[in-house]
Design a protein around this motif. Structure first.
Motif, PDB file in Angstrom:
ATOM      1  N   ASP A   1      56.830 -31.683  29.660  1.00 63.53           N
ATOM      2  CA  ASP A   1      55.707 -31.717  28.719  1.00 63.53           C
ATOM      3  C   ASP A   1      54.661 -30.645  29.043  1.00 63.53           C
ATOM      4  N   ALA A   2      54.555 -30.285  30.317  1.00 59.25           N
ATOM      5  CA  ALA A   2      53.590 -29.253  30.711  1.00 59.25           C
ATOM      6  C   ALA A   2      54.051 -27.858  30.288  1.00 59.25           C
ATOM      7  N   GLY A   3      55.289 -27.753  29.810  1.00 56.70           N
ATOM      8  CA  GLY A   3      55.752 -26.476  29.261  1.00 56.70           C
ATOM      9  C   GLY A   3      56.647 -25.660  30.172  1.00 56.70           C
TER      10      GLY A   3
ATOM     11  N   LEU B   1      49.219 -36.711  38.086  1.00 54.19           N
ATOM     12  CA  LEU B   1      50.483 -36.133  37.629  1.00 54.19           C
ATOM     13  C   LEU B   1      50.219 -34.988  36.652  1.00 54.19           C
ATOM     14  N   GLU B   2      49.304 -35.219  35.732  1.00 53.33           N
ATOM     15  CA  GLU B   2      48.974 -34.173  34.758  1.00 53.33           C
ATOM     16  C   GLU B   2      48.330 -32.966  35.442  1.00 53.33           C
ATOM     17  N   ALA B   3      47.425 -33.247  36.384  1.00 55.70           N
ATOM     18  CA  ALA B   3      46.758 -32.142  37.095  1.00 55.70           C
ATOM     19  C   ALA B   3      47.768 -31.312  37.877  1.00 55.70           C
ATOM     20  N   GLU B   4      48.666 -31.977  38.584  1.00 55.79           N
ATOM     21  CA  GLU B   4      49.625 -31.266  39.442  1.00 55.79           C
ATOM     22  C   GLU B   4      50.609 -30.432  38.630  1.00 55.79           C
ATOM     23  N   THR B   5      50.907 -30.881  37.412  1.00 57.38           N
ATOM     24  CA  THR B   5      51.893 -30.158  36.603  1.00 57.38           C
ATOM     25  C   THR B   5      51.203 -29.202  35.614  1.00 57.38           C
ATOM     26  N   ALA B   6      50.474 -29.768  34.646  1.00 57.15           N
ATOM     27  CA  ALA B   6      49.864 -28.937  33.594  1.00 57.15           C
ATOM     28  C   ALA B   6      48.746 -28.051  34.140  1.00 57.15           C
TER      29      ALA B   6
ATOM     30  N   ARG C   1      59.741 -40.034  35.160  1.00 55.91           N
ATOM     31  CA  ARG C   1      58.358 -39.784  34.735  1.00 55.91           C
ATOM     32  C   ARG C   1      57.897 -38.385  35.158  1.00 55.91           C
ATOM     33  N   ALA C   2      58.261 -37.983  36.364  1.00 57.02           N
ATOM     34  CA  ALA C   2      57.884 -36.654  36.851  1.00 57.02           C
ATOM     35  C   ALA C   2      58.592 -35.566  36.038  1.00 57.02           C
ATOM     36  N   VAL C   3      59.871 -35.767  35.763  1.00 55.35           N
ATOM     37  CA  VAL C   3      60.619 -34.795  34.956  1.00 55.35           C
ATOM     38  C   VAL C   3      59.968 -34.635  33.584  1.00 55.35           C
TER      39      VAL C   3
ATOM     40  N   HIS D   1      65.504 -29.396  34.453  1.00 57.49           N
ATOM     41  CA  HIS D   1      64.227 -29.782  35.041  1.00 57.49           C
ATOM     42  C   HIS D   1      64.394 -30.561  36.339  1.00 57.49           C
ATOM     43  N   ALA D   2      65.568 -30.512  36.930  1.00 57.10           N
ATOM     44  CA  ALA D   2      65.796 -31.067  38.277  1.00 57.10           C
ATOM     45  C   ALA D   2      67.016 -30.354  38.860  1.00 57.10           C
ATOM     46  N   LEU D   3      66.839 -29.068  39.150  1.00 50.99           N
ATOM     47  CA  LEU D   3      67.939 -28.262  39.686  1.00 50.99           C
ATOM     48  C   LEU D   3      68.104 -28.536  41.175  1.00 50.99           C
ATOM     49  N   PRO D   4      69.308 -28.874  41.602  1.00 51.89           N
ATOM     50  CA  PRO D   4      69.510 -29.085  43.037  1.00 51.89           C
ATOM     51  C   PRO D   4      69.474 -27.763  43.801  1.00 51.89           C
TER      52      PRO D   4
END
Ligand SMILES: [Zn+2]
Length: 246
Positions: free
Chosen positions: A194-196, A155-160, A187-189, A212-215
């Motif tokens: 957190d990744a900025g 999760l951290e790798a894919e986002t941050a 958790r994903a949001v 952080h979750a736009l349709p």
């Protein structure tokens, strides 16, 4: 690039989701539109008084209390045909767009799709070329992983890490993220925030809908004038105030 996301309450903006723009004769996932169809869609938007723009431009306008005449245009996965199929049409209409790319797969293909034709993805140079021609580049994660099934490290790798990789590639800050498959949970949001990232795109509206979750609305080759109009109208009927957006 900093994207101010206002804390006031307002309706969700209309954001179209495209993927590949090219030959759609062999397209089992229905992710491709022809350049002619994209041209027609942008003509229709203009007729309705809307201009398609990147999410960064859309959200910045909303934060200023403007942008009612703007619609978001997004292209997922970073297919190589963006430069040849989509960009000339966008420029002809005076539109911009956000392209969500996978820095872990640059120059590769859509290997995450189990079946169907392999479609080449932009190389690093191709992504830089799109950015140089005014396209906002956002992250679609590193490798197209469903974040709701990723362990903490992934999760951290894919986002941050994907954000850092793109910032390095482009030499600019990266404001936007797009959830692979549109799958999203709390958790994903949180990981994306957190990744900025200033904002993130999902697909379906739901309890997590917000900056952080736009349709977004899937727009495809079968969307003729009547269907596109219906999608636009239905969205406006269903729209409701969302904290964090104007
Ligand atoms: Zn995707």
């Amino acid at each position: 690039m900093s994207v101010p996301v206002d804390t006031a309450t307002g309706p969700v903006p209309w954001v179209a989701m495209y993927h590949s723009v090219g030959d759609c004769s062999d397209d089992p996932y229905r992710i491709t539109v022809t350049p002619e169809r994209l041209d027609r869609h942008l003509t229709l938007l203009a007729r309705w008084g809307l201009r398609g723009v990147s999410l960064a431009e859309l959200l910045a306008a909303r934060a200023r209390g403007e942008g009612r005449d703007l619609a978001g245009l997004t292209f997922d996965d970073g297919y190589a045909d963006f430069l040849t199929g989509a960009l000339p049409v966008l420029r002809r209409h005076g539109c911009t767009a956000t392209l969500f790319v996978l820095p872990g797969r640059l120059g590769g293909d859509n290997a995450w799709d189990p079946l169907g034709p392999r479609r080449p993805l932009l190389t690093a140079d191709g992504v830089r070329e799109a950015a140089a021609r005014g396209v906002e580049i956002g992250s679609h994660g590193l490798t197209h992983v469903d974040l709701t099934r990723a362990d903490d490290r992934a999760l951290e790798a894919e986002t941050a890490d994907s954000r850092a990789a793109l910032a390095e590639l482009l030499g600019t800050d990266v404001a936007g993220f797009c959830y692979p498959y549109g799958t999203v949970d709390r958790r994903a949001v949180d990981a994306v925030r957190d990744a900025g990232y200033a904002y993130a795109c999902a697909i379906d509206p739901g309890p997590l809908t917000g900056p952080h979750a736009l349709p977004r609305v899937h727009v495809g080759q079968n969307d003729t004038a009547a269907r596109l109009f219906l999608k636009h109208r239905l969205h406006r009927l269903r729209r409701r105030p969302v904290a964090g957006l104007r």
